[in-house]
Design a protein around this motif. Structure first.
Motif, PDB file in Angstrom:
ATOM      1  N   TYR A 288       0.790  -1.219   0.000  1.00  0.00           N
ATOM      2  CA  TYR A 288       0.000   0.000   0.000  1.00  0.00           C
ATOM      3  C   TYR A 288       0.828   1.278   0.000  1.00  0.00           C
ATOM      4  CZ  TYR A 288      -3.913  -3.070   0.993  1.00  0.00           C
ATOM      5  OH  TYR A 288      -4.868  -4.056   0.910  1.00  0.00           O
ATOM      6  N   GLY A 289       2.109   1.190   0.316  1.00  0.00           N
ATOM      7  CA  GLY A 289       2.960   2.364   0.294  1.00  0.00           C
ATOM      8  C   GLY A 289       2.745   3.300   1.463  1.00  0.00           C
TER       9      GLY A 289
ATOM     10  N   GLN B 140       0.507  14.362  -5.744  1.00  0.00           N
ATOM     11  CA  GLN B 140       0.202  13.253  -6.636  1.00  0.00           C
ATOM     12  C   GLN B 140       1.037  12.053  -6.220  1.00  0.00           C
ATOM     13  OE1 GLN B 140      -0.583  14.049 -10.963  1.00  0.00           O
ATOM     14  NE2 GLN B 140       0.520  15.943 -10.519  1.00  0.00           N
ATOM     15  N   SER B 141       0.422  10.883  -6.204  1.00  0.00           N
ATOM     16  CA  SER B 141       1.141   9.671  -5.811  1.00  0.00           C
ATOM     17  C   SER B 141       0.862   8.574  -6.835  1.00  0.00           C
ATOM     18  CB  SER B 141       0.723   9.203  -4.417  1.00  0.00           C
ATOM     19  OG  SER B 141      -0.629   8.780  -4.416  1.00  0.00           O
ATOM     20  N   THR B 142       1.900   7.835  -7.177  1.00  0.00           N
ATOM     21  CA  THR B 142       1.792   6.691  -8.070  1.00  0.00           C
ATOM     22  C   THR B 142       2.561   5.532  -7.445  1.00  0.00           C
ATOM     23  OG1 THR B 142       1.683   8.145  -9.996  1.00  0.00           O
ATOM     24  CG2 THR B 142       2.191   5.827 -10.401  1.00  0.00           C
ATOM     25  N   GLY B 143       1.945   4.357  -7.432  1.00  0.00           N
ATOM     26  CA  GLY B 143       2.593   3.210  -6.801  1.00  0.00           C
ATOM     27  C   GLY B 143       2.304   1.904  -7.502  1.00  0.00           C
ATOM     28  N   PRO B 144       3.151   1.466  -8.441  1.00  0.00           N
ATOM     29  CA  PRO B 144       3.019   0.106  -8.973  1.00  0.00           C
ATOM     30  C   PRO B 144       3.503  -0.917  -7.958  1.00  0.00           C
ATOM     31  CG  PRO B 144       4.923   1.201  -9.944  1.00  0.00           C
ATOM     32  CD  PRO B 144       4.238   2.217  -9.080  1.00  0.00           C
ATOM     33  N   PHE B 145       2.864  -2.085  -7.902  1.00  0.00           N
ATOM     34  CA  PHE B 145       3.201  -3.088  -6.895  1.00  0.00           C
ATOM     35  C   PHE B 145       3.000  -4.485  -7.461  1.00  0.00           C
ATOM     36  CE2 PHE B 145      -1.280  -2.051  -6.513  1.00  0.00           C
ATOM     37  CZ  PHE B 145      -1.883  -3.297  -6.465  1.00  0.00           C
ATOM     38  N   PHE B 146       3.606  -5.463  -6.766  1.00  0.00           N
ATOM     39  CA  PHE B 146       3.361  -6.867  -7.094  1.00  0.00           C
ATOM     40  C   PHE B 146       3.453  -7.684  -5.816  1.00  0.00           C
ATOM     41  CE2 PHE B 146       7.929  -7.124  -6.809  1.00  0.00           C
ATOM     42  CZ  PHE B 146       8.181  -8.435  -6.413  1.00  0.00           C
TER      43      PHE B 146
ATOM     44  N   GLU C   9       7.948   5.919   4.512  1.00  0.00           N
ATOM     45  CA  GLU C   9       6.855   6.778   4.948  1.00  0.00           C
ATOM     46  C   GLU C   9       7.231   8.228   4.721  1.00  0.00           C
ATOM     47  OE1 GLU C   9       4.627   7.827   9.096  1.00  0.00           O
ATOM     48  OE2 GLU C   9       4.799   5.700   8.565  1.00  0.00           O
ATOM     49  N   ALA C  10       6.562   8.878   3.774  1.00  0.00           N
ATOM     50  CA  ALA C  10       6.835  10.267   3.432  1.00  0.00           C
ATOM     51  C   ALA C  10       6.037  11.205   4.331  1.00  0.00           C
ATOM     52  CB  ALA C  10       6.482  10.524   1.968  1.00  0.00           C
ATOM     53  N   PRO C  11       6.478  12.443   4.507  1.00  0.00           N
ATOM     54  CA  PRO C  11       5.704  13.403   5.299  1.00  0.00           C
ATOM     55  C   PRO C  11       4.379  13.736   4.626  1.00  0.00           C
ATOM     56  CG  PRO C  11       7.955  14.193   4.896  1.00  0.00           C
ATOM     57  CD  PRO C  11       7.734  13.023   4.001  1.00  0.00           C
ATOM     58  N   THR C  12       3.379  14.074   5.429  1.00  0.00           N
ATOM     59  CA  THR C  12       2.126  14.586   4.887  1.00  0.00           C
ATOM     60  C   THR C  12       2.302  16.059   4.536  1.00  0.00           C
ATOM     61  OG1 THR C  12       1.241  15.303   7.020  1.00  0.00           O
ATOM     62  CG2 THR C  12       0.865  13.005   6.383  1.00  0.00           C
ATOM     63  N   THR C  13       1.321  16.608   3.801  1.00  0.00           N
ATOM     64  CA  THR C  13       1.398  18.032   3.473  1.00  0.00           C
ATOM     65  C   THR C  13       1.383  18.882   4.744  1.00  0.00           C
ATOM     66  OG1 THR C  13      -1.004  18.034   3.177  1.00  0.00           O
ATOM     67  CG2 THR C  13       0.339  17.775   1.208  1.00  0.00           C
ATOM     68  N   THR C  14       0.568  18.483   5.727  1.00  0.00           N
ATOM     69  CA  THR C  14       0.514  19.244   6.981  1.00  0.00           C
ATOM     70  C   THR C  14       1.863  19.244   7.672  1.00  0.00           C
ATOM     71  OG1 THR C  14      -1.817  18.693   7.248  1.00  0.00           O
ATOM     72  CG2 THR C  14      -0.651  19.462   9.195  1.00  0.00           C
ATOM     73  N   GLU C  15       2.539  18.100   7.688  1.00  0.00           N
ATOM     74  CA  GLU C  15       3.850  18.016   8.323  1.00  0.00           C
ATOM     75  C   GLU C  15       4.885  18.849   7.579  1.00  0.00           C
ATOM     76  OE1 GLU C  15       3.162  13.501  10.131  1.00  0.00           O
ATOM     77  OE2 GLU C  15       4.254  13.795   8.251  1.00  0.00           O
ATOM     78  N   LEU C  16       4.807  18.851   6.255  1.00  0.00           N
ATOM     79  CA  LEU C  16       5.762  19.638   5.463  1.00  0.00           C
ATOM     80  C   LEU C  16       5.493  21.136   5.560  1.00  0.00           C
ATOM     81  CD1 LEU C  16       6.188  17.609   2.153  1.00  0.00           C
ATOM     82  CD2 LEU C  16       7.994  18.198   3.775  1.00  0.00           C
TER      83      LEU C  16
END
Length: 715
Positions: free
Chosen positions: A178-179, A410-416, A485-492
């Motif tokens: 799920y990223g 914007q987020s993009t996440g290919p997975f397998f 785990e990237a920061p959220t917009t609020t955190e940034l």
């Protein structure tokens, strides 16, 4: 019944907006993102429904998107996973917060059940414990629709606990599927259409401190069509001063069997909260003097929020052939948010948010080296656009504009994921994902300079696990996973420098998790134990400034580690009796962390108790009488990184009892309950690293509730 789409706010298109960022343009794009795939789905589905079939129909069982993105039994999963299905006792809870459904889950810690402005706080293995609002570090989905935003933040507004049918909780990293999440995954399925043609179920709950919850559920099935409609209204005055709230929620869920090999689900939700006051946190001295009081600053600045949110989603699944299934999910969300915080400089916030997403996946069951194998591949795409303003809060009255900017993620996440039964008793599971997130901010308030900019964060996540089947009912499993785990917009954007734009010093956090577990079911006794070790780099931590108490800012800790044990035992039912007990041990500490020239190496994580126990006993009598008692022991824990202040240990309990009668298609029940059974003095929430020592939000003393519930099969 509540009109789900009534009152939807019109789209604002101020002329000062750049056309690239105009909400109207974005609305058109997001609408296309939702309706173009949906149109294609409906066209294909109903065209297939018209085709004559010469073969015997194959009825698809209802397929729930599980926490592993495809139907799998827990015995085949190399993760700590807890499955909770709705039982009669869930019908007799107050229906206020999500923790009522998930009590007793080891490794999962809930706080803040009584401050609806800050939202319920959920922590899995310590991740999410220090979120100042909402849910962080955990991915959540409801009926296969993401509740987590593209930037990784989750609001729980559109989840009514009385509507939950099933919950799967994965404890531990799920980034490979799920990223952008360190703690785990919570997958929720709301109540499906009942098997009868038409059923109506009203429920009414009353409680102390002005608590009132009214619910109405209706649904049924007719041929290839099933539907469920739900509406609720919740209000309370609150035990503490300045804590009153009201909200209204509604959902429509429609299921179509569009052909012998395909189905379609449509979901519409609306949430409206015109009133939610924030009583704020207190110092220890204030708690001892009067735990019911609100923070003086919160009253002075009239802290609170108002929210309106609309959401729609669609999921289409098609069985291409034996063992091959394709699914596509699309969703659209609008949120209008206004809040008042307990400080002057930028203390009133409003934003207009649009979120859209598209998810596609393909599952192929086949043979690999003459052994069963399942291969899953897909891609997730999401976009989030916030039109945000901050105004000065002049003692509750909106004052001068302080900040105005358009924020886009914007987020993009290919997975397998590949699940291979490599031996008769051995399963191998591997998975991977690449996450790409792009943040953009366009500054519309340039009196302090142009803070516009962009930032891109991307990283791969991987996982591998083994399940060894000792017997058909017992398994040992191990799991290794990398976490991003990237920061959220609020955190940034909450920049302690007091300017707009991004905080250039805040980075994504990464982790490496190792886990070993044992689980089984012997003679009806269900048991599981997991041991884990997680090391994290650049962990995102909150802090406050004395000049802006109540406003969270964020920084990275150098390195930390988590060692934990989670165990649970549930008994089979015996003469109407059933019991559960769970224990969680958490040894979490910083390994590298320097703040203001102070070395915090070896300090214990705040917000998480080292020891936590839960126990539950249920009883049902053939004559319809029922009862339940739940006890919860939370050990002492720190509330700041420097380990100078603690939250005392406490014991909570809930007693539930009632009577249910079934006759001629009608079911009726009356019930009552006692919360905080031992009348403990405790803090229901703690604000980590709060300024001025305001860490504590006290919980109410012993209080009672009760209600009635009816189920009528009309025809």
């Amino acid at each position: 019944m509540i009109n789900i789409l009534a009152g939807m706010p019109s789209v604002k298109t101020p002329s000062r907006r750049n056309i690239y960022y105009r909400p109207a343009i974005l609305t058109h794009w997001l609408t296309s993102c939702f309706f173009i795939p949906l149109t294609a789905i409906l066209t294909t589905a109903f065209a297939q429904a018209q085709e004559p079939k010469t073969t015997q129909s194959v009825i698809l069982n209802p397929i729930n998107i599980t926490a592993t993105r495809s139907e799998r039994s827990p015995e085949q999963i190399p993760n700590s996973i807890t499955q909770i299905t709705r039982n009669p006792q869930h019908n007799y809870q107050p229906g206020a917060t999500l923790d009522e459904f998930a009590r007793g889950t080891p490794g999962v810690f809930f706080q803040n059940q009584f401050n609806f402005t800050q939202d319920l706080r959920i922590a899995i293995r310590g991740f999410g414990a220090r979120s100042p609002f909402g849910v962080r570090g955990i991915q959540m989905r409801v009926d296969g629709i993401p509740a987590t935003l593209p930037d990784g933040q989750t609001q729980l507004d559109s989840i009514d606990p009385s509507l939950i049918e099933r919950m799967d909780i994965v404890r531990g990293p799920s980034a490979a599927l799920y990223g952008n999440a360190s703690g785990g995954m919570i997958d929720i399925t709301t109540r499906e259409a009942p098997p009868e043609k038409f059923v109506v179920m009203p429920r009414q709950v009353f409680g102390q401190y002005g608590y009132l919850k009214s619910e109405l559920f209706m649904g049924g099935r007719q041929g290839n069509f099933g539907y469920s409609l739900y509406g609720s209204h919740l209000q309370q005055d609150g035990w503490r001063d300045h804590s009153a709230m009201q909200n209204t929620f509604s959902q429509a869920k429609l299921n179509f069997k569009t052909s012998d090999d395909s189905d379609l689900m449509l979901v519409f939700r609306e949430f409206y909260s015109p009133l939610s006051k924030d009583p704020g946190a207190l110092t220890n001295a204030e708690v001892q003097a009067n735990p019911r009081q609100a923070s003086a600053r919160n009253v002075q600045y009239n802290a609170g929020e108002e929210i309106r949110q609309e959401e729609m989603g669609a999921r289409f699944r098609h069985r291409l052939s034996a063992g091959k299934e394709f699914s596509v999910t699309t969703h659209l969300l609008h949120r209008d948010f206004q809040s008042r915080q307990a400080f002057f400089d930028g203390g009133q916030v409003q934003f207009d948010r649009w979120v859209g997403g598209l998810m596609m996946q393909f599952v192929n069951d086949h043979m690999l080296f003459n052994r069963p194998n399942r291969f899953l591949v897909g891609v997730d795409y999401g976009i989030q656009n916030d039109d945000r303003q901050r105004f000065n809060n002049n003692f509750g009255v909106r004052s001068a504009l302080n900040l105005s900017q358009i924020e886009r993620v914007q987020s993009t996440g290919p997975f397998f994921r590949n699940e291979w039964n490599m031996r008769d008793k051995l399963d191998l599971v591997i998975g991977g994902r690449w996450d790409w997130l792009n943040y953009q901010v366009k500054d519309q308030f340039k009196t302090d300079g142009n803070q516009s900019g962009s930032r891109t964060v991307s990283q791969a996540s991987g996982s591998a696990g083994l399940v060894y089947h000792l017997t058909e009912q017992q398994q040992i499993y191990t799991h290794v996973a990398s976490v991003f785990e990237a920061p959220t917009t609020t955190e940034l954007l909450n920049n302690s420098a007091g300017r707009g734009g991004f905080n250039p010093n805040l980075n994504a956090q990464t982790s490496l998790s190792n886990e070993l577990g044992f689980r089984g079911n012997t003679a009806g006794f269900q048991y599981d134990t997991a041991v884990f070790f997680i090391r994290t780099w650049d962990e995102i931590t909150p802090f406050e400034l004395h000049s802006s108490p109540g406003r969270a800012f964020f920084r990275n800790a150098g390195q930390s580690r988590r060692i934990g044990v989670e165990t649970r035992l549930a008994t089979p039912e015996w003469k109407g009796l059933r019991g559960e007990v769970s224990y969680t041990y958490s040894d979490f500490e910083f390994e590298k962390y320097v703040v203001n020239d102070a070395n915090l190496r070896g300090n214990i994580f705040p917000g998480i108790p080292t020891h936590r126990w839960e126990g539950l006993v249920r009883y049902s009598h053939p004559f319809g009488f029922f009862g339940q008692i739940h006890v919860h022991r939370v050990g002492e824990f720190y509330v700041n990184d420097v380990n100078t202040a603690t939250n005392p240990a406490y014991n909570l309990g809930q007693l539930l009892a009632g009577w249910e009668l079934k006759r001629n298609g009608i079911e009726g029940s009356v019930f009552f309950g006692v919360n905080n059974l031992f009348d403990a003095q405790y803090n229901a929430n703690t604000r980590i690293n709060a300024a001025l020592g305001r860490y504590y939000e006290p919980g109410p003393p012993l209080n009672v509730f009760g209600g009635v519930r009816v189920r009528i099969v009309a025809f």
